[in-house]
Scaffold this motif. Structure first.
Motif, PDB file in Angstrom:
ATOM      1  N   ALA A 170      51.320  48.467  53.343  1.00  0.00           N
ATOM      2  CA  ALA A 170      50.913  49.756  52.767  1.00  0.00           C
ATOM      3  C   ALA A 170      51.883  50.186  51.669  1.00  0.00           C
ATOM      4  O   ALA A 170      51.453  50.669  50.611  1.00  0.00           O
ATOM      5  CB  ALA A 170      50.835  50.817  53.866  1.00  0.00           C
ATOM      6  N   ARG A 171      53.182  50.023  51.886  1.00  0.00           N
ATOM      7  CA  ARG A 171      54.171  50.374  50.852  1.00  0.00           C
ATOM      8  C   ARG A 171      53.988  49.513  49.605  1.00  0.00           C
ATOM      9  O   ARG A 171      54.060  50.001  48.484  1.00  0.00           O
ATOM     10  CB  ARG A 171      55.590  50.226  51.391  1.00  0.00           C
ATOM     11  N   THR A 172      53.742  48.235  49.810  1.00  0.00           N
ATOM     12  CA  THR A 172      53.547  47.324  48.674  1.00  0.00           C
ATOM     13  C   THR A 172      52.308  47.709  47.881  1.00  0.00           C
ATOM     14  O   THR A 172      52.332  47.754  46.649  1.00  0.00           O
ATOM     15  CB  THR A 172      53.440  45.866  49.165  1.00  0.00           C
ATOM     16  N   ARG A 173      51.221  48.009  48.575  1.00  0.00           N
ATOM     17  CA  ARG A 173      49.986  48.396  47.879  1.00  0.00           C
ATOM     18  C   ARG A 173      50.164  49.707  47.120  1.00  0.00           C
ATOM     19  O   ARG A 173      49.636  49.872  46.019  1.00  0.00           O
ATOM     20  CB  ARG A 173      48.845  48.514  48.883  1.00  0.00           C
ATOM     21  N   ALA A 174      50.902  50.645  47.694  1.00  0.00           N
ATOM     22  CA  ALA A 174      51.165  51.915  47.008  1.00  0.00           C
ATOM     23  C   ALA A 174      51.935  51.661  45.722  1.00  0.00           C
ATOM     24  O   ALA A 174      51.619  52.227  44.670  1.00  0.00           O
ATOM     25  CB  ALA A 174      51.938  52.863  47.925  1.00  0.00           C
ATOM     26  N   ALA A 175      52.946  50.808  45.777  1.00  0.00           N
ATOM     27  CA  ALA A 175      53.756  50.498  44.600  1.00  0.00           C
ATOM     28  C   ALA A 175      52.927  49.771  43.535  1.00  0.00           C
ATOM     29  O   ALA A 175      53.155  49.956  42.334  1.00  0.00           O
ATOM     30  CB  ALA A 175      54.964  49.666  44.987  1.00  0.00           C
ATOM     31  N   GLN A 176      51.967  48.964  43.942  1.00  0.00           N
ATOM     32  CA  GLN A 176      51.119  48.257  42.984  1.00  0.00           C
ATOM     33  C   GLN A 176      50.206  49.228  42.236  1.00  0.00           C
ATOM     34  O   GLN A 176      49.916  49.032  41.061  1.00  0.00           O
ATOM     35  CB  GLN A 176      50.275  47.199  43.690  1.00  0.00           C
ATOM     36  N   LEU A 177      49.771  50.266  42.920  1.00  0.00           N
ATOM     37  CA  LEU A 177      48.869  51.230  42.301  1.00  0.00           C
ATOM     38  C   LEU A 177      49.593  52.059  41.245  1.00  0.00           C
ATOM     39  O   LEU A 177      49.073  52.328  40.177  1.00  0.00           O
ATOM     40  CB  LEU A 177      48.258  52.136  43.369  1.00  0.00           C
ATOM     41  N   HIS A 178      50.820  52.481  41.573  1.00  0.00           N
ATOM     42  CA  HIS A 178      51.621  53.265  40.628  1.00  0.00           C
ATOM     43  C   HIS A 178      53.082  52.986  40.945  1.00  0.00           C
ATOM     44  O   HIS A 178      53.606  53.482  41.940  1.00  0.00           O
ATOM     45  CB  HIS A 178      51.319  54.749  40.785  1.00  0.00           C
ATOM     46  N   PRO A 179      53.768  52.196  40.110  1.00  0.00           N
ATOM     47  CA  PRO A 179      55.131  51.743  40.434  1.00  0.00           C
ATOM     48  C   PRO A 179      56.153  52.871  40.622  1.00  0.00           C
ATOM     49  O   PRO A 179      57.175  52.669  41.249  1.00  0.00           O
ATOM     50  CB  PRO A 179      55.526  50.866  39.243  1.00  0.00           C
ATOM     51  N   GLN A 180      55.851  54.061  40.119  1.00  0.00           N
ATOM     52  CA  GLN A 180      56.791  55.172  40.253  1.00  0.00           C
ATOM     53  C   GLN A 180      56.559  56.007  41.501  1.00  0.00           C
ATOM     54  O   GLN A 180      57.274  56.974  41.738  1.00  0.00           O
ATOM     55  CB  GLN A 180      56.742  56.058  39.008  1.00  0.00           C
ATOM     56  N   LEU A 181      55.562  55.638  42.295  1.00  0.00           N
ATOM     57  CA  LEU A 181      55.249  56.413  43.492  1.00  0.00           C
ATOM     58  C   LEU A 181      55.455  55.577  44.748  1.00  0.00           C
ATOM     59  O   LEU A 181      55.172  54.392  44.773  1.00  0.00           O
ATOM     60  CB  LEU A 181      53.807  56.914  43.450  1.00  0.00           C
ATOM     61  N   SER A 182      55.907  56.246  45.787  1.00  0.00           N
ATOM     62  CA  SER A 182      56.087  55.596  47.084  1.00  0.00           C
ATOM     63  C   SER A 182      54.918  55.954  47.993  1.00  0.00           C
ATOM     64  O   SER A 182      54.112  56.836  47.685  1.00  0.00           O
ATOM     65  CB  SER A 182      57.395  56.073  47.720  1.00  0.00           C
ATOM     66  N   LEU A 183      54.866  55.290  49.117  1.00  0.00           N
ATOM     67  CA  LEU A 183      53.856  55.618  50.113  1.00  0.00           C
ATOM     68  C   LEU A 183      54.004  57.074  50.561  1.00  0.00           C
ATOM     69  O   LEU A 183      53.017  57.769  50.804  1.00  0.00           O
ATOM     70  CB  LEU A 183      53.968  54.664  51.304  1.00  0.00           C
ATOM     71  N   VAL A 184      55.243  57.551  50.628  1.00  0.00           N
ATOM     72  CA  VAL A 184      55.497  58.943  51.020  1.00  0.00           C
ATOM     73  C   VAL A 184      54.855  59.906  50.031  1.00  0.00           C
ATOM     74  O   VAL A 184      54.218  60.887  50.423  1.00  0.00           O
ATOM     75  CB  VAL A 184      57.017  59.212  51.153  1.00  0.00           C
ATOM     76  N   THR A 185      54.996  59.634  48.729  1.00  0.00           N
ATOM     77  CA  THR A 185      54.425  60.560  47.748  1.00  0.00           C
ATOM     78  C   THR A 185      52.893  60.557  47.804  1.00  0.00           C
ATOM     79  O   THR A 185      52.277  61.612  47.663  1.00  0.00           O
ATOM     80  CB  THR A 185      54.916  60.249  46.313  1.00  0.00           C
ATOM     81  N   TYR A 186      52.291  59.385  48.040  1.00  0.00           N
ATOM     82  CA  TYR A 186      50.833  59.355  48.227  1.00  0.00           C
ATOM     83  C   TYR A 186      50.439  60.180  49.446  1.00  0.00           C
ATOM     84  O   TYR A 186      49.463  60.924  49.427  1.00  0.00           O
ATOM     85  CB  TYR A 186      50.322  57.926  48.410  1.00  0.00           C
TER      86      TYR A 186
END
Length: 140
Positions: A22-38
Motif C-alpha cells: 500500500a505504501r509503495t502504491r501510494a508513492a507511485q501515484l504521487h511521489p510527494q505523498l505518503s500513505l498517511v497523507t492519502y
C-alpha cells in the motif's frame, strides 16, 4: 495444524506485506505523498472536513506530525482551510478540487488492483475476509 503462535506470525507477516504494498502504491501515484497523507485526505472527505486535532486523534499521531503532513498537502494545493464556524480560532481542513481528483484516481487504482487480485475468489470468501477485517479493526 500449525500452532497459534505460528499462525499469528503468519498473519503479522502478511499484514506487513500488505502495508508495504500500500505504501509503495501510494508513492507511485504521487511521489510527494505518503500513505498517511492519502489516509488524511480520505478522512477529511468522510468527515466532511475536520480540524488538525481531529486528524491527530483519529490516526493516533503527534500534532507536529499532522502539522507537517497538512502543510505538505497545502503546499501541493490538495487541501484548503476554512474558518471553523463553531470556533473561529480553529480551522477546518478539506480536500481541494485537485485533492478530490487525486483521491478519485487513487480510489480507481486501488479498486482495479483489488479486482485483479480477488478476481478468482468466491463471493463467500470475499464476505468472510471483509468480516474478518471488520472484526480485526473493530478491536481498536
Amino acid at each position: 495444524m500449525p500452532s497459534r503462535d505460528v499462525t499469528i506470525d503468519t498473519i503479522q507477516r502478511e499484514l506487513t506485506a500488505f502495508a508495504r504494498r500500500a505504501r509503495t502504491r501510494a508513492a507511485q501515484l504521487h511521489p510527494q505523498l505518503s500513505l498517511v497523507t492519502y489516509s488524511m485526505l480520505d478522512h477529511m472527505v468522510e468527515s466532511g472536513g475536520c480540524r488538525a486535532t481531529d486528524l491527530a486523534a483519529h490516526f493516533m499521531l503527534d500534532k507536529s506530525t499532522v502539522s507537517r503532513q497538512t502543510a505538505a498537502l497545502e503546499r501541493l494545493g490538495l487541501i484548503v482551510r476554512d474558518a471553523d464556524p463553531g470556533d473561529h480560532r480553529g480551522q477546518i481542513l478539506r480536500p481541494s478540487e485537485q485533492g478530490l481528483r487525486l483521491l478519485q484516481e487513487a480510489y480507481e487504482q486501488r479498486q482495479a488492483s483489488y479486482e485483479d487480485r480477488l478476481t478468482d475468489w468466491a463471493d463467500d470468501d470475499l464476505e468472510r475476509l471483509a468480516g474478518y477485517l471488520r472484526r480485526y479493526n473493530a478491536a481498536d
